[in-house]
Motif scaffolding. Structure first.
Motif, PDB file in Angstrom:
ATOM      1  N   GLY A 262       0.800  -1.217   0.000  1.00  0.00           N
ATOM      2  CA  GLY A 262       0.000   0.000   0.000  1.00  0.00           C
ATOM      3  C   GLY A 262       0.835   1.271   0.000  1.00  0.00           C
ATOM      4  N   LEU A 263       1.945   1.266   0.718  1.00  0.00           N
ATOM      5  CA  LEU A 263       2.793   2.458   0.773  1.00  0.00           C
ATOM      6  C   LEU A 263       3.457   2.768  -0.567  1.00  0.00           C
ATOM      7  N   GLU A 264       3.511   1.763  -1.459  1.00  0.00           N
ATOM      8  CA  GLU A 264       4.143   1.990  -2.762  1.00  0.00           C
ATOM      9  C   GLU A 264       3.273   2.839  -3.691  1.00  0.00           C
ATOM     10  N   ARG A 265       2.065   3.172  -3.250  1.00  0.00           N
ATOM     11  CA  ARG A 265       1.244   4.093  -4.048  1.00  0.00           C
ATOM     12  C   ARG A 265       2.014   5.377  -4.370  1.00  0.00           C
ATOM     13  N   ARG A 266       2.888   5.772  -3.463  1.00  0.00           N
ATOM     14  CA  ARG A 266       3.625   7.032  -3.622  1.00  0.00           C
ATOM     15  C   ARG A 266       4.962   6.845  -4.339  1.00  0.00           C
ATOM     16  N   SER A 267       5.202   5.645  -4.849  1.00  0.00           N
ATOM     17  CA  SER A 267       6.480   5.370  -5.511  1.00  0.00           C
ATOM     18  C   SER A 267       6.684   6.280  -6.733  1.00  0.00           C
ATOM     19  N   THR A 268       7.919   6.712  -6.924  1.00  0.00           N
ATOM     20  CA  THR A 268       8.292   7.530  -8.080  1.00  0.00           C
ATOM     21  C   THR A 268       9.617   7.014  -8.641  1.00  0.00           C
ATOM     22  N   ASP A 269       9.947   7.426  -9.848  1.00  0.00           N
ATOM     23  CA  ASP A 269      11.265   7.133 -10.398  1.00  0.00           C
ATOM     24  C   ASP A 269      12.334   7.727  -9.496  1.00  0.00           C
ATOM     25  N   GLN A 270      13.495   7.065  -9.484  1.00  0.00           N
ATOM     26  CA  GLN A 270      14.616   7.542  -8.676  1.00  0.00           C
ATOM     27  C   GLN A 270      15.869   7.618  -9.543  1.00  0.00           C
ATOM     28  N   VAL A 271      16.720   8.573  -9.233  1.00  0.00           N
ATOM     29  CA  VAL A 271      18.018   8.686  -9.892  1.00  0.00           C
ATOM     30  C   VAL A 271      19.095   8.540  -8.830  1.00  0.00           C
ATOM     31  N   GLY A 272      20.064   7.673  -9.093  1.00  0.00           N
ATOM     32  CA  GLY A 272      21.145   7.449  -8.143  1.00  0.00           C
ATOM     33  C   GLY A 272      22.362   6.909  -8.860  1.00  0.00           C
ATOM     34  N   VAL A 273      23.319   6.426  -8.097  1.00  0.00           N
ATOM     35  CA  VAL A 273      24.555   5.891  -8.655  1.00  0.00           C
ATOM     36  C   VAL A 273      24.650   4.416  -8.312  1.00  0.00           C
ATOM     37  N   ILE A 274      24.861   3.575  -9.333  1.00  0.00           N
ATOM     38  CA  ILE A 274      25.056   2.148  -9.123  1.00  0.00           C
ATOM     39  C   ILE A 274      26.223   1.693  -9.986  1.00  0.00           C
ATOM     40  N   ASP A 275      27.130   0.946  -9.382  1.00  0.00           N
ATOM     41  CA  ASP A 275      28.311   0.431 -10.085  1.00  0.00           C
ATOM     42  C   ASP A 275      29.082   1.569 -10.770  1.00  0.00           C
TER      43      ASP A 275
END
Length: 338
Positions: A262-275
């Motif tokens: 239910g809390l994922e209703r507010r999910s948005t795209d994210q930008v970060g650093v991986i590898d």
């Protein structure tokens, strides 16, 4: 019709709230979920490959078992890290799994993801050549693997073989005709998608892209698909390539769904650093079915792809994962995908 399957990372952990307490649990439940998905009318059962982790690793015994226990669903990987692979042995394993399944193997391969250990491929006996990066080595392994899958003989037969040989140079056996056309490249950028198109592989794109162009994730991924298709056509390959995208999608239809997601209703795209790369992470879709249909209809990459892979929370058990798959299939009917 848009093909819809599931993608399981195959996590397991000895925790009282995990439905997969051991490697045995996750392997056996992976087979059971494929059977359940087929009964629900889904189109594919795909599995992630991670080495040195409490997750699914060596895929071919599992793929062969799923192939033997199902009749219709595609079976595949998303993806096998080619830095770790012996191309000839892999071709034997893949040929055997494909023949057991009756030609249903859809094999996703790639340079791989960030590792659990430092340069883990070296423990498997693979070292980049002088001046070669680990990504270069993965592509070299891939090129050899694709050559072997062509079925052309290349090995000089012994003049005193244990068993009679067919005439000419020998190939690895078992060979499964048509498997070469069912190899997918897991591309993390538009550039690697373009390369996959030139090589004549299908395109597999996940919920992560290792680039940031200032666009919503689904639009950047739609560009990736377009670049791939243009490269395929420019290279002169015959036929039409396939494309898949992965999504985390959870219809909220009962109390369990609301409790878990239910809390994922507010999910948005994210930008970060991986590898070491600035990366774009796609959002999780969680909503009531009508709202979910509206959101998915606006996803440009989902619209562009012929195959949608649902990332499933395998540690919540087979029954719950099947419930999620069934809910998404119902939404897909509302969207006209089924």
């Amino acid at each position: 019709m848009k093909r819809i399957g599931f993608l399981s990372f195959g996590h397991w952990t000895p925790h009282p709230q995990s439905a997969t307490q051991s490697a045995s649990d996750v392997l056996l439940q992976s087979i059971d979920l494929a059977i359940a998905a087929e009964e629900l009318g889904a189109d594919g059962a795909y599995y992630r490959v991670h080495h040195f982790a409490r997750q699914l690793a060596s895929p071919f015994p599992l793929l062969a078992a799923v192939g033997a226990r199902t009749k219709r669903v595609e079976i595949g990987t998303g993806v096998i890290d080619m830095r770790y692979e012996n191309p000839l042995y892999m071709a034997e394993d893949a040929g055997a799994a494909d023949l057991i399944s009756g030609g249903r193997l859809q094999l996703g391969i790639s340079r791989g993801s960030p590792e659990q250990v430092v340069e883990g491929y070296r423990w498997f006996g693979h070292d980049p050549a002088e001046g070669e990066s680990d990504a270069d080595m993965a592509r070299r392994h891939t090129a050899r693997f694709l050559e072997v899958l062509s079925g052309e003989g290349f090995a000089q037969p012994s003049p005193r073989p244990m068993f009679p040989n067919p005439p000419g140079l020998l190939r690895v056996e078992p060979h499964s005709e048509g498997l070469r056309e069912r190899i997918w490249w897991g591309a993390g950028t538009r550039a690697t998608a373009e390369w996959a198109g030139t090589q004549g592989m299908n395109l597999m794109s996940s919920t992560l892209l290792t680039e940031d162009a200032g666009l919503p994730f689904h639009q950047l991924q739609a560009q990736q698909i377009q670049v791939f298709q243009e490269a395929w056509r420019a290279a002169g390959h015959a036929g039409t390539p396939r494309t898949s995208v992965s999504r985390s999608i959870f219809p909220l239809v009962d109390e369990r769904d609301h409790a878990y997601f239910g809390l994922e209703r507010r999910s948005t795209d994210q930008v970060g650093v991986i590898d070491g790369s600035r990366s774009t992470f796609g959002k999780t879709y969680a909503a009531e079915p009508d709202e979910l249909a509206r959101q998915l209809a606006a996803d440009e990459a989902v619209a562009a792809a012929d195959t949608l892979l649902l990332t499933v929370p395998n540690q919540l058990g087979v029954d719950y994962c099947a419930h999620v798959i069934e809910g998404v299939l119902d939404v897909a009917k509302e969207l006209g995908w089924r």
